[in-house]
Write a protein that holds these residues in place. Structure first.
Motif, PDB file in Angstrom:
ATOM      1  N   ASP A   9     -18.505 116.339 -18.472  1.00 59.14           N
ATOM      2  CA  ASP A   9     -18.058 115.182 -17.704  1.00 59.14           C
ATOM      3  C   ASP A   9     -17.817 113.985 -18.618  1.00 59.14           C
ATOM      4  OD1 ASP A   9     -17.360 113.963 -15.283  1.00 59.14           O
ATOM      5  OD2 ASP A   9     -19.316 112.971 -15.192  1.00 59.14           O
ATOM      6  N   GLY A  10     -17.680 114.229 -19.914  1.00 60.28           N
ATOM      7  CA  GLY A  10     -17.579 113.143 -20.870  1.00 60.28           C
ATOM      8  C   GLY A  10     -16.198 112.563 -21.062  1.00 60.28           C
ATOM      9  N   ALA A  11     -15.214 113.088 -20.354  1.00 57.41           N
ATOM     10  CA  ALA A  11     -13.862 112.554 -20.502  1.00 57.41           C
ATOM     11  C   ALA A  11     -13.820 111.125 -19.977  1.00 57.41           C
ATOM     12  CB  ALA A  11     -12.873 113.414 -19.735  1.00 57.41           C
ATOM     13  N   PRO A  12     -13.042 110.283 -20.610  1.00 59.20           N
ATOM     14  CA  PRO A  12     -12.959 108.909 -20.115  1.00 59.20           C
ATOM     15  C   PRO A  12     -12.370 108.890 -18.712  1.00 59.20           C
ATOM     16  CG  PRO A  12     -11.299 109.293 -21.789  1.00 59.20           C
ATOM     17  CD  PRO A  12     -12.161 110.513 -21.742  1.00 59.20           C
ATOM     18  N   PRO A  13     -12.732 107.900 -17.909  1.00 57.73           N
ATOM     19  CA  PRO A  13     -12.138 107.808 -16.573  1.00 57.73           C
ATOM     20  C   PRO A  13     -10.632 107.600 -16.672  1.00 57.73           C
ATOM     21  CG  PRO A  13     -13.431 105.843 -17.106  1.00 57.73           C
ATOM     22  CD  PRO A  13     -13.646 106.817 -18.212  1.00 57.73           C
ATOM     23  N   ALA A  14      -9.942 107.795 -15.562  1.00 56.17           N
ATOM     24  CA  ALA A  14      -8.479 107.678 -15.559  1.00 56.17           C
ATOM     25  C   ALA A  14      -8.022 106.335 -16.125  1.00 56.17           C
ATOM     26  CB  ALA A  14      -7.946 107.876 -14.155  1.00 56.17           C
ATOM     27  N   ALA A  15      -8.761 105.271 -15.845  1.00 56.63           N
ATOM     28  CA  ALA A  15      -8.394 103.950 -16.355  1.00 56.63           C
ATOM     29  C   ALA A  15      -8.732 103.808 -17.834  1.00 56.63           C
ATOM     30  CB  ALA A  15      -9.108 102.869 -15.562  1.00 56.63           C
ATOM     31  N   GLY A  16      -9.602 104.644 -18.347  1.00 54.80           N
ATOM     32  CA  GLY A  16      -9.952 104.608 -19.760  1.00 54.80           C
ATOM     33  C   GLY A  16     -11.213 103.801 -20.045  1.00 54.80           C
ATOM     34  N   ALA A  43     -11.231  95.876 -14.732  1.00 55.02           N
ATOM     35  CA  ALA A  43     -10.068  95.972 -15.616  1.00 55.02           C
ATOM     36  C   ALA A  43      -9.811  94.643 -16.319  1.00 55.02           C
ATOM     37  CB  ALA A  43      -8.847  96.384 -14.811  1.00 55.02           C
ATOM     38  N   VAL A  44      -9.334  94.746 -17.540  1.00 56.42           N
ATOM     39  CA  VAL A  44      -9.045  93.569 -18.359  1.00 56.42           C
ATOM     40  C   VAL A  44      -7.550  93.565 -18.651  1.00 56.42           C
ATOM     41  CG1 VAL A  44      -9.504  92.451 -20.565  1.00 56.42           C
ATOM     42  CG2 VAL A  44     -11.335  93.685 -19.410  1.00 56.42           C
ATOM     43  N   SER A  45      -6.921  92.403 -18.514  1.00 53.16           N
ATOM     44  CA  SER A  45      -5.493  92.303 -18.815  1.00 53.16           C
ATOM     45  C   SER A  45      -5.302  91.904 -20.278  1.00 53.16           C
ATOM     46  CB  SER A  45      -4.824  91.273 -17.896  1.00 53.16           C
ATOM     47  OG  SER A  45      -5.244  89.974 -18.260  1.00 53.16           O
ATOM     48  N   ARG A  46      -4.094  92.076 -20.776  1.00 52.07           N
ATOM     49  CA  ARG A  46      -3.799  91.690 -22.162  1.00 52.07           C
ATOM     50  C   ARG A  46      -4.087  90.212 -22.405  1.00 52.07           C
ATOM     51  NH1 ARG A  46       1.697  94.925 -22.777  1.00 52.07           N
ATOM     52  NH2 ARG A  46       0.852  96.774 -23.757  1.00 52.07           N
ATOM     53  N   ALA A  47      -3.827  89.385 -21.418  1.00 52.68           N
ATOM     54  CA  ALA A  47      -4.036  87.937 -21.567  1.00 52.68           C
ATOM     55  C   ALA A  47      -5.507  87.599 -21.781  1.00 52.68           C
ATOM     56  CB  ALA A  47      -3.501  87.203 -20.344  1.00 52.68           C
ATOM     57  N   GLU A  48      -6.404  88.480 -21.339  1.00 57.60           N
ATOM     58  CA  GLU A  48      -7.840  88.225 -21.463  1.00 57.60           C
ATOM     59  C   GLU A  48      -8.441  88.751 -22.768  1.00 57.60           C
ATOM     60  OE1 GLU A  48      -9.570  88.379 -17.046  1.00 57.60           O
ATOM     61  OE2 GLU A  48      -8.518  90.211 -17.655  1.00 57.60           O
ATOM     62  N   LEU A  49      -7.650  89.457 -23.564  1.00 57.44           N
ATOM     63  CA  LEU A  49      -8.162  89.999 -24.825  1.00 57.44           C
ATOM     64  C   LEU A  49      -8.310  88.874 -25.848  1.00 57.44           C
ATOM     65  CD1 LEU A  49      -6.098  93.302 -25.090  1.00 57.44           C
ATOM     66  CD2 LEU A  49      -8.424  92.995 -24.215  1.00 57.44           C
ATOM     67  N   GLU A  93      -5.080 110.445 -21.990  1.00 50.52           N
ATOM     68  CA  GLU A  93      -3.823 110.855 -22.622  1.00 50.52           C
ATOM     69  C   GLU A  93      -3.622 110.298 -24.021  1.00 50.52           C
ATOM     70  OE1 GLU A  93      -3.686 109.076 -19.577  1.00 50.52           O
ATOM     71  OE2 GLU A  93      -3.926 110.918 -18.448  1.00 50.52           O
ATOM     72  N   ALA A  94      -4.208 109.134 -24.321  1.00 47.11           N
ATOM     73  CA  ALA A  94      -3.863 108.477 -25.585  1.00 47.11           C
ATOM     74  C   ALA A  94      -4.957 107.522 -26.050  1.00 47.11           C
ATOM     75  CB  ALA A  94      -2.554 107.705 -25.416  1.00 47.11           C
ATOM     76  N   LEU A  95      -4.792 107.074 -27.295  1.00 47.19           N
ATOM     77  CA  LEU A  95      -5.622 106.022 -27.877  1.00 47.19           C
ATOM     78  C   LEU A  95      -4.720 104.841 -28.190  1.00 47.19           C
ATOM     79  CD1 LEU A  95      -7.921 107.801 -30.491  1.00 47.19           C
ATOM     80  CD2 LEU A  95      -8.669 106.460 -28.538  1.00 47.19           C
ATOM     81  N   TYR A  96      -5.170 103.649 -27.833  1.00 43.18           N
ATOM     82  CA  TYR A  96      -4.410 102.433 -28.094  1.00 43.18           C
ATOM     83  C   TYR A  96      -5.264 101.495 -28.922  1.00 43.18           C
ATOM     84  CZ  TYR A  96      -1.659 104.273 -24.237  1.00 43.18           C
ATOM     85  OH  TYR A  96      -0.903 105.082 -23.424  1.00 43.18           O
TER      86      TYR A  96
END
Length: 127
Positions: free
Chosen positions: A41-48, A69-75, A87-90
């Motif tokens: 069950d270690g897969a990241p959630p759908a949102a990541g 959830a965090v938006s780009r503006a909040e980073l 699916e991916a790493l960002y």
């Protein structure tokens, strides 16, 4: 269990077949069952999962960002973030991030690829 993605019972049977006197104590069995749960069950959630590179004693370290959830503006533009999805790493690097933060984020992506079997491709985005 980790390398071959085996459940506890199969891994224990393989050990028992190789060495008949195998008899781990209850604490070790509990740790292995915890590992089994993480592997299945270690897969990241759908949102990541979002990780922020945070200051630490000798070098920046990855810290899981808890909550909604965090938006780009909040980073924070002074650091780097890694988003691990199914699916991916960002990799996101802020405009004012020190090079050590980017290096720590790149190392974190390598660790996610090695131990969490994350995507081999990393999408890099700079602010």
């Amino acid at each position: 269990m980790w390398r071959h993605r085996l459940p506890f019972n199969d891994a224990f049977a393989r050990c028992k077949a190789g060495r008949g006197v195998t008899s781990p104590n209850s604490g070790f069995i509990a740790a292995l069952l915890g590992l089994q749960e993480k592997l299945t069950d270690g897969a990241p959630p759908a949102a990541g999962r979002l990780y922020r590179m945070a200051p630490f004693y000798t070098a920046p370290r990855a810290r899981l960002v808890e909550g909604s959830a965090v938006s780009r503006a909040e980073l924070d533009p002074r650091t780097a973030f890694v988003l691990h999805t199914r699916e991916a790493l960002y990799l996101w690097v802020g405009a004012h991030a020190h090079p050590d933060y980017e290096a720590a984020a790149r190392e974190w992506t390598r660790l996610l690829q090695r131990f969490e079997h994350a995507s081999a491709e990393v999408s890099l985005e700079r602010q």
